[in-house]
Design a protein around this motif. Structure first.
Motif, PDB file in Angstrom:
ATOM      1  N   PRO A  24     -39.024  -3.768 -13.254  1.00 35.89           N
ATOM      2  CA  PRO A  24     -37.597  -3.957 -13.540  1.00 35.89           C
ATOM      3  C   PRO A  24     -37.068  -5.261 -12.941  1.00 35.89           C
ATOM      4  O   PRO A  24     -37.754  -5.889 -12.138  1.00 35.89           O
ATOM      5  CB  PRO A  24     -36.947  -2.747 -12.853  1.00 35.89           C
ATOM      6  N   THR A  55     -35.084  -0.856  -5.689  1.00 39.07           N
ATOM      7  CA  THR A  55     -34.322  -0.488  -6.885  1.00 39.07           C
ATOM      8  C   THR A  55     -33.515   0.787  -6.653  1.00 39.07           C
ATOM      9  O   THR A  55     -32.389   0.910  -7.133  1.00 39.07           O
ATOM     10  CB  THR A  55     -35.227  -0.346  -8.124  1.00 39.07           C
ATOM     11  N   ARG A 187     -33.754  -2.299 -16.465  1.00 36.86           N
ATOM     12  CA  ARG A 187     -35.109  -1.805 -16.747  1.00 36.86           C
ATOM     13  C   ARG A 187     -35.503  -2.141 -18.175  1.00 36.86           C
ATOM     14  O   ARG A 187     -34.743  -2.319 -19.021  1.00 36.86           O
ATOM     15  CB  ARG A 187     -35.172  -0.306 -16.524  1.00 36.86           C
TER      16      ARG A 187
END
Length: 187
Positions: A24, A55, A187
């Protein structure tokens, strides 16, 4: 959609062209002396535990309004102290904290510490990284194999270059430090 990006500061040098990997991506809106957007392609394959931690903290909003507390010209800009590094906090404590999540075991790789690489800050214990990370202004190959690499700046290196520098050998930022206004995950 993934795209090919070129870091503007090195447009003339194909060696610094950066491809947006599988992600991501960490998207940081920086405010202060430096203003703008920085996008980091996170290296999930090289450091899955660290990328998951960063994240996850970003998705919780933990990084919002966290300052760049240690910035050394020609070396790196460090941020991510979600415990003591929030805007308006006691900046003398910034850089000493982590998060409510546990520390992580090292995930060393053969990715070199070049300009734009993002690494995890830690204490002397290689297995002590938690929430803090740093972005390289220049190469620092003496860090190779010593600190976990988690990503690479693929957009906004000009914003990183404008982050307010600190003073002295430890790079402590005096006065009003630049901050991560918001940090999100694509993402």
């Amino acid at each position: 959609m993934r795209r090919f990006l070129l870091i503007a500061a090195f447009a003339a040098s194909p060696a610094f062209a950066q491809e947006d990997g599988p992600g991501p991506n960490l998207v940081i809106e920086v405010g202060g002396e430096a203003n703008g957007r920085v996008v980091i392609d996170m290296f999930e394959e090289a450091a899955p535990l660290h990328v998951e931690q960063i994240t996850g903290l970003a998705e919780e909003g933990a990084y919002d309004d966290v300052v760049f507390h240690r910035v050394i010209d020609g070396f790196m800009a460090q941020t991510g102290d979600v415990e003591f590094g929030k805007t308006g906090g006691d900046m003398r404590m910034a850089g000493r904290g982590g998060s409510s999540r546990g520390d992580l075991p090292a995930e060393f790789s053969d990715i070199p510490y070049d300009r734009g690489i993002v690494g995890m800050a830690r204490s002397q214990d290689p297995n002590s990284a938690n929430s803090q990370f740093f972005i390289m202004f220049d190469e620092g190959h003496f860090l190779n194999g010593q600190y976990t690499v988690v990503g690479r700046v693929i957009e906004g290196m000009d914003v990183v270059d404008a982050i307010k520098r600190g003073d002295g050998p430890n790079g402590a930022v005096i006065g009003e430090p630049d901050r991560m206004v918001s940090v999100t995950v694509e993402r």
